[in-house]
Design a protein around this motif. Sequence first.
Motif, short mmCIF file in Angstrom:
data_model
loop_
_atom_site.label_atom_id
_atom_site.label_comp_id
_atom_site.label_asym_id
_atom_site.label_seq_id
_atom_site.Cartn_x
_atom_site.Cartn_y
_atom_site.Cartn_z
N VAL A 164 44.38 55.32 70.73
CA VAL A 164 45.60 55.08 71.51
C VAL A 164 45.29 55.04 73.01
CG1 VAL A 164 47.85 56.06 72.14
CG2 VAL A 164 47.11 56.06 69.75
N GLY A 165 44.28 55.80 73.43
CA GLY A 165 43.93 55.86 74.85
C GLY A 165 43.21 54.64 75.38
N GLY A 166 42.79 53.72 74.52
CA GLY A 166 42.20 52.48 74.99
C GLY A 166 40.71 52.32 74.79
N ALA A 226 38.51 65.36 71.41
CA ALA A 226 38.58 63.91 71.61
C ALA A 226 37.66 63.44 72.73
CB ALA A 226 40.02 63.50 71.92
N VAL A 227 37.36 64.30 73.70
CA VAL A 227 36.41 63.93 74.75
C VAL A 227 35.03 63.65 74.13
CG1 VAL A 227 35.07 64.82 76.71
CG2 VAL A 227 37.55 65.06 76.69
N GLY A 228 34.57 64.56 73.29
CA GLY A 228 33.30 64.33 72.60
C GLY A 228 33.37 63.11 71.70
N MET A 229 34.51 62.93 71.03
CA MET A 229 34.68 61.77 70.15
C MET A 229 34.64 60.47 70.94
SD MET A 229 35.17 61.06 66.88
CE MET A 229 36.00 62.46 66.11
N THR A 230 35.19 60.48 72.15
CA THR A 230 35.18 59.29 73.00
C THR A 230 33.75 58.84 73.30
OG1 THR A 230 37.26 59.96 74.04
CG2 THR A 230 35.94 58.31 75.20
N ALA A 267 54.12 54.21 77.90
CA ALA A 267 54.77 54.91 76.79
C ALA A 267 54.94 56.40 77.10
CB ALA A 267 53.96 54.73 75.51
N LEU A 268 53.91 57.00 77.70
CA LEU A 268 53.99 58.42 78.06
C LEU A 268 55.09 58.67 79.08
CD1 LEU A 268 52.86 61.30 77.92
CD2 LEU A 268 51.20 60.66 79.67
N LEU A 269 55.17 57.82 80.09
CA LEU A 269 56.20 57.98 81.12
C LEU A 269 57.60 57.79 80.54
CD1 LEU A 269 54.48 56.08 84.08
CD2 LEU A 269 54.68 58.56 83.75
N LEU A 270 57.74 56.84 79.63
CA LEU A 270 59.04 56.62 79.00
C LEU A 270 59.44 57.81 78.12
CD1 LEU A 270 58.80 52.84 77.98
CD2 LEU A 270 60.20 53.85 79.80
N LEU A 271 58.47 58.39 77.43
CA LEU A 271 58.74 59.58 76.62
C LEU A 271 59.20 60.74 77.48
CD1 LEU A 271 55.79 59.50 74.06
CD2 LEU A 271 58.22 59.55 73.48
N ILE A 272 58.52 60.93 78.60
CA ILE A 272 58.92 62.00 79.52
C ILE A 272 60.34 61.77 80.02
CG2 ILE A 272 58.44 63.04 81.77
CD1 ILE A 272 55.47 62.52 81.23
N LEU A 273 60.64 60.53 80.40
CA LEU A 273 61.98 60.20 80.89
C LEU A 273 63.03 60.44 79.81
CD1 LEU A 273 63.80 59.03 83.09
CD2 LEU A 273 63.28 56.74 82.21
N PHE A 274 62.74 60.01 78.57
CA PHE A 274 63.68 60.21 77.47
C PHE A 274 63.97 61.69 77.26
CE2 PHE A 274 64.53 61.22 73.05
CZ PHE A 274 65.56 60.34 72.72
N ASN A 275 62.92 62.50 77.27
CA ASN A 275 63.11 63.94 77.05
C ASN A 275 63.85 64.61 78.19
OD1 ASN A 275 61.69 64.96 74.47
ND2 ASN A 275 60.23 63.50 75.30
N LEU A 276 63.59 64.15 79.41
CA LEU A 276 64.31 64.70 80.55
C LEU A 276 65.81 64.44 80.43
CD1 LEU A 276 61.94 63.73 83.51
CD2 LEU A 276 62.44 66.05 82.69
N THR A 292 41.83 58.69 76.97
CA THR A 292 41.88 59.61 75.82
C THR A 292 42.85 60.75 76.10
OG1 THR A 292 39.65 59.08 75.06
CG2 THR A 292 40.52 61.23 74.45
N LEU A 293 42.80 61.30 77.32
CA LEU A 293 43.74 62.36 77.70
C LEU A 293 45.17 61.87 77.60
CD1 LEU A 293 44.47 65.10 78.98
CD2 LEU A 293 44.08 64.05 81.22
N ILE A 294 45.44 60.68 78.13
CA ILE A 294 46.80 60.12 78.08
C ILE A 294 47.20 59.84 76.63
CG2 ILE A 294 48.23 58.15 78.73
CD1 ILE A 294 46.55 57.94 81.29
N GLY A 295 46.26 59.36 75.83
CA GLY A 295 46.54 59.09 74.42
C GLY A 295 46.92 60.36 73.67
#
Length: 333
Positions: A273-275, A65-69, A30-39, A288-291
């Motif tokens: 969202v990050g899994g 979010a790191v602490g939350m993870t 999803a992240l890669l597709l978003l980047i492609l769409f914006n490009l 988490t970072l990707i999410g």
Amino acid sequence: MTQSLSQTPARSRSHFDPFAFLSRYGTLIALLLLILFNLLFTRNFTTLQTLNVNLTQVCTIVIVAVGMTLVIGTGGIDLSVGSIMAISGALAPMIFLGTIMPVSNIAVSVTAAMVAAVLVATLLGLFNGWLVAYFRIQPIVATLVLFIAGRGIAQVLTNGNLQVFRLPEFQWIGLGRPFGIPAQVIIMAVIVLLAAWMLRRTVFGRSILATGGNERAAELAGVPVNGVKLAVYAISGFCAGIAGLIVIAINSASDANLVGMGMELDAIAAVAVGGTLLTGGKATIVGTLIGALTIQLVRYTLLANGVPDAAALVVKAAIIIVAVWLQQQGRVR
């Protein structure tokens, strides 16, 4: 017959499970597709200003979010992170502006302000862990205490007043650009790398997942479950304390009513969202970072293309629902 039976396991092993695949890689796709769409379709997406805006908005979310993870990895939750940010953000200016005591040396004062603010935030996280570990209070209830009272504490500390400042010695944490890289991005990267290494390579990291997977079994295996819970909530408070300092440094002001508002929801969303399983036993810092990046980019994409922010919030909620559903499908299969 013998040949047919011997080939059955091979076919089972080669069977492609789309739900398991999407559960593991869906957010990255999803992240890669978003980047492609914006490009392709979003103007000025590749400018340095756009990059800085997105990084500035996502850094504090990732840090919290790191602490939350780690907390969720043990089967817990931390609703107090936003209020702890407010306390950290309220306390630091009181020290370096001389509200508590006169300032004789600005460098010493700023250092003391940062250390004191993060230390208090860590102790508040430890308080959450104490309630969970030793009083056996459900995490959502235990952290609700500071969720409610914490922001009130921050408002009492400042008498509800806005603390405005212009202090480069402090504001480098949010506005500095060492080597041309935003300081908060460097801080975020260090925290992410340390947490990812700790979770995957240390006994403490394995203890976190063991505690969240099966607490009773972890105790029988010799895992200090109570100590693990104390530690992860303290780390969550530490991360929230740092995030609070970054926010007020960027804004050149501290407002106890607004600092960290809604951060607990953003952090939980990034984790989900990050899994990372919200039931505990599995956690991924990189996920988490990707999410967090995905959620931020979704919001940016919608706003940049004329969609109102209210609609962006609805889309974010839908993404969380889909992510959790995919997790459940991946586990079942």
